[in-house]
Design an enzyme around this catalytic site. Structure first.
Site, PDB file in Angstrom:
ATOM      1  N   SER A  23       0.753  -1.464   0.074  1.00 41.42           N
ATOM      2  CA  SER A  23      -0.176   0.050  -0.020  1.00 41.42           C
ATOM      3  C   SER A  23       1.015   1.190  -0.155  1.00 41.42           C
ATOM      4  CB  SER A  23      -0.987  -0.100   1.379  1.00 41.42           C
ATOM      5  OG  SER A  23      -1.568  -1.061   1.340  1.00 41.42           O
ATOM      6  N   ARG A  27       1.858   3.992  -3.427  1.00 42.55           N
ATOM      7  CA  ARG A  27       1.448   5.428  -3.318  1.00 42.55           C
ATOM      8  C   ARG A  27       2.896   6.153  -3.553  1.00 42.55           C
ATOM      9  NH1 ARG A  27      -2.356   2.802  -0.513  1.00 42.55           N
ATOM     10  NH2 ARG A  27      -4.347   3.960  -0.110  1.00 42.55           N
ATOM     11  N   ARG A 121     -14.126  -5.528 -11.377  1.00 46.08           N
ATOM     12  CA  ARG A 121     -14.123  -4.684  -9.958  1.00 46.08           C
ATOM     13  C   ARG A 121     -14.759  -3.450 -10.493  1.00 46.08           C
ATOM     14  NH1 ARG A 121      -8.688  -6.054  -6.887  1.00 46.08           N
ATOM     15  NH2 ARG A 121      -9.444  -4.720  -5.634  1.00 46.08           N
ATOM     16  N   SER A 166     -14.605   1.786  -2.305  1.00 49.84           N
ATOM     17  CA  SER A 166     -13.288   1.569  -2.125  1.00 49.84           C
ATOM     18  C   SER A 166     -12.769   3.274  -1.738  1.00 49.84           C
ATOM     19  CB  SER A 166     -12.616   1.046  -3.339  1.00 49.84           C
ATOM     20  OG  SER A 166     -11.250   1.041  -3.152  1.00 49.84           O
ATOM     21  N   SER A 194     -12.438   1.370   4.729  1.00 49.37           N
ATOM     22  CA  SER A 194     -11.012   1.498   5.110  1.00 49.37           C
ATOM     23  C   SER A 194     -10.413   2.773   5.082  1.00 49.37           C
ATOM     24  CB  SER A 194     -10.536   0.591   3.938  1.00 49.37           C
ATOM     25  OG  SER A 194     -11.314  -0.462   3.361  1.00 49.37           O
ATOM     26  N   ASP A 309      -8.509  -6.314   5.056  1.00 49.05           N
ATOM     27  CA  ASP A 309      -7.683  -7.348   4.489  1.00 49.05           C
ATOM     28  C   ASP A 309      -7.280  -8.314   5.748  1.00 49.05           C
ATOM     29  OD1 ASP A 309      -7.613  -6.609   2.072  1.00 49.05           O
ATOM     30  OD2 ASP A 309      -5.409  -5.527   2.066  1.00 49.05           O
ATOM     31  N   LYS A 336     -12.956  -8.219  -3.573  1.00 46.16           N
ATOM     32  CA  LYS A 336     -11.767  -8.326  -3.789  1.00 46.16           C
ATOM     33  C   LYS A 336     -11.374  -9.298  -4.450  1.00 46.16           C
ATOM     34  CE  LYS A 336     -10.862  -5.017  -0.228  1.00 46.16           C
ATOM     35  NZ  LYS A 336      -9.916  -3.981  -0.264  1.00 46.16           N
ATOM     36  N   ARG A 381      -4.411 -14.275   0.205  1.00 45.19           N
ATOM     37  CA  ARG A 381      -4.571 -13.963   1.699  1.00 45.19           C
ATOM     38  C   ARG A 381      -5.420 -15.422   1.881  1.00 45.19           C
ATOM     39  NH1 ARG A 381      -2.193  -9.862   2.896  1.00 45.19           N
ATOM     40  NH2 ARG A 381      -2.255  -8.054   1.614  1.00 45.19           N
TER      41      ARG A 381
END
Ligand code: DC
Length: 632
Positions: A23, A27, A121, A166, A194, A309, A336, A381
């Site tokens: 993440s 960025r 998505r 999102s 989130s 997550d 996801k 995951r």
């Protein structure tokens, strides 16, 4: 693709630095791509998401140079990208959203597309926000879903972003904002999901010296050029969840390096609070965060909106707890990598846990855990979470283990390092006639260890079948369950009777391949072998066919002995006084049966050391193995 069996009965202990946060990486990379000058960025995780981002920013005009594993130099474009390019984001959601934002600041057209799953998505809310700022957006296939064609520039001013599906839409706008024509006030819809990820975005902007002002409903991001930076990406809290949950469910104790609970804004740090409520003890130390598991976790109710997550790992913690758990705020899991709520429900049920997924919730009722082959839905995951369950229950096999490459390619090796087998195992596998028995005895003697001959268990099972007349099928496992198989100092016993000689007859040898091909029989025998090793309490040498691949995949030393069939036949013939040609035919037939059976076929483990003994003496083979064990 091969499944990966997880060796059970292990405790998570020690210290680990999970891969850098994807993440944060995804960025800072688009920010470096828009900066003036050359940034040096280290600690990048090695995974598909970051690779797609690196390829994407390169396509948009940044110059990317890999200087070491996980370290790159990025020479920025010093403003909006030219565009006029096509970017394949694969399955990477952040690359899709963040580069759509960045590309929409340039005046050329950029088309972004990805895998089939990516095309499912939604991205319409980001398109709405970009359009309201003056960008032109087209959806050549399905409105609101990739592929997506964007063209800038974008104006500054004010924009409201619907972040109910999102938070990445809002992050995408904020990361693009320095390249807008004037400052941009970004208002976030109040049903944002989130939210902590937005803090990560703000932090990344601030790292690059971009002015960010906070107001009640969002942020104002300053437009204008900014300078390249040198920075190290912090470890991923979403990855740290796995060692933490691993320690929590095994009554272990693990330090995750490089994270600070007081300053980190990573969303999945929220998992710690839930694990504390379940009974774990969490301590901030100078170099990381330590988690100590209790004797047994307690069930919990928690709203996981802020750490979606991490909920997969928490689901596993809940499956190992006393009492039911209820997790809410999980609606985003349905959009996801896969529909994670359905995936969790299906796979938890498979392993014996009562699980019910609602539209945005998951109820978990722990049950008697049972062996299962766990599907991963191509979701890293799912694979990592259920691997943890394998630490505490027998017979968990992770299908498609390679999907962990998305964020943690070395996950299984790293897990083995912090959850070593409780007993140090030297696994010696290979077909008949390679000298396994003599070699393993000599290796055990030289190392002063106990030795286990697992072939004796299959021979004993065959003897039981022949004596009772039981059919050689799944039902035989029930018959076997009513007998005690023990092995002590080279002596095999069934219900106390020494059968060491009885299991070596030609009749047993002829029948054993069929018996050892029955999955249910193997499951029973593997249990007995693992119990023996656990009970031994010291280092052991285990000889067999599937020791390195199935019974002890975490064995520290794995050797696979082989030899040419004619050599093996000659050795056998000399040993038992038979005809070498007939012996060779028998050996080839047995090889064929053992290596083509569906359950645990004879093959070397991926990380086994293969040794061809055809032209070596026994002493040479033993020396080589002993030296290897001592030096590893
Ligand atoms: O090592 P051995 O010849 O005594 O083994 C007897 C049989 O048992 C052999 O045909 C293969 C099977 N076996 C097995 O399937 N898995 C093991 N771990 C050990 C033996």
């Amino acid at each position: 693709m091969r499944g990966r069996p997880i060796e059970t009965g292990r405790v998570v202990r020690g210290r680990i630095r999970p891969p850098g946060s994807k993440s944060i990486a995804n960025r800072v990379l688009p920010l470096a791509a828009g900066a003036e000058g050359t940034s040096e960025i280290s600690g990048l995780p090695d995974g598909d998401d970051v690779r797609r981002m690196l390829e994407g920013i390169a396509a948009l005009g940044a110059v990317v140079q890999q200087v070491a594993p996980g370290s790159v130099r990025v020479t920025g474009i010093a403003g909006p990208p030219a565009g006029d390019t096509r970017i394949d984001v694969g399955a990477s959601g952040t690359t899709m959203r963040f580069l759509a934002g960045f590309a929409a600041t340039g005046s050329g057209a950029t088309v972004l597309d990805g895998t089939q799953r990516m095309r499912e998505r939604p991205i319409g809310h980001l398109a709405d926000a970009l359009r309201s700022l003056g960008a032109s957006i087209d959806f050549p296939a399905v409105p609101g879903f990739p592929p997506m064609a964007v063209r800038g520039p974008i104006e500054g001013g004010r924009v409201t972003v619907d972040a109910s599906v999102s938070s990445q839409y809002a992050s995408a706008i904020m990361l693009a904002a320095p390249h807008a024509r004037s400052d941009l006030e970004v208002t976030i819809s109040d049903d944002v999901v989130s939210a902590p990820y937005l803090e990560a975005t703000v932090e990344a902007l601030q790292c690059f010296g971009v002015p960010v002002g906070r107001h009640e409903t969002g942020w104002t991001v300053g437009a204008g050029s900014y300078r390249a930076q040198r920075l190290a990406v912090a470890p991923d809290a979403s990855g740290a969840v796995y060692p933490w949950v691993g320690a929590a469910i095994t009554s272990g104790n693990v330090l995750v390096e490089g994270l600070d609970r007081r300053t980190s804004t990573q969303a999945d740090m929220g998992v710690l609070e839930v694990l504390e409520r379940m009974g774990a003890t969490v301590t901030q130390e100078p170099d990381g965060i330590r988690l100590e598991g209790p004797g047994r976790l307690q069930g919990v109710e928690a709203d996981l909106t802020a750490c979606p997550d991490g909920s997969l790992g928490l689901a596993i913690a809940a499956a190992c707890a006393i009492g039911p758990s209820r997790f809410t705020g999980l609606g985003t899991l349905r959009v996801k990598e896969t529909d994670r709520l359905d995936a969790l429900e299906n796979e938890l049920r498979k392993v014996g846990v009562g699980a019910t997924a609602g539209p945005d919730s998951l109820d978990i009722h722990p049950g008697d855990l049972r062996p299962a082959s766990v599907a991963t839905y191509d979701d890293h995951r799912m694979a990592m979470s259920f691997a943890l369950l394998g630490l505490v229950t027998d017979g968990i096999v992770i299908e498609d283990p390679d999907c962990v490459s998305k964020t943690w390619p070395s996950f299984f090796t790293d897990l083995d390092a912090i959850a070593p087998p409780s007993v140090d195992v030297v696994a010696i596998d290979g077909p008949a006639g390679t000298g396994k028995t003599t070699v393993s005895k000599a290796v055990a003697d030289a190392l002063g260890r106990l030795r286990l001959d697992t072939g004796a268990f299959y021979r004993a099972a065959t003897l039981v079948a022949q004596r009772t007349g039981a059919a050689v099928d799944a039902g035989l496992a029930d018959e076997l369950a009513s007998h005690a198989f023990t092995y002590d100092d080279g002596v095999m016993r069934i219900d106390g009777e020494d059968v060491s000689a009885a299991i070596r007859t030609a009749e047993v040898t002829a029948g054993v391949s069929a018996v050892s091909a029955v999955a249910e029989v193997r499951a029973r025998m593997v249990d007995a072998q693992r119990d023996w090793v656990r009970g031994s309490g010291v280092g052991v040498v285990v000889e067999g066919r599937d020791i390195g691949t199935v019974v002890f995949p975490g064995a520290r030393t794995k050797v696979y002995l082989n030899a040419r069939p004619d050599v093996r036949a000659a050795r056998r013939a000399a040993e038992v006084g038979s005809d070498p040609a007939e012996e060779e035919a028998r050996i080839r037939r047995r090889d064929e049966l053992d290596s083509s059976r569906e359950t645990s076929p004879l093959r070397p483990a991926d990380d086994a050391w293969e040794l061809d003994t055809s032209d070596l003496t026994i002493e040479q083979v033993v020396d080589a193995i002993v030296t290897r064990v001592r030096s590893s």
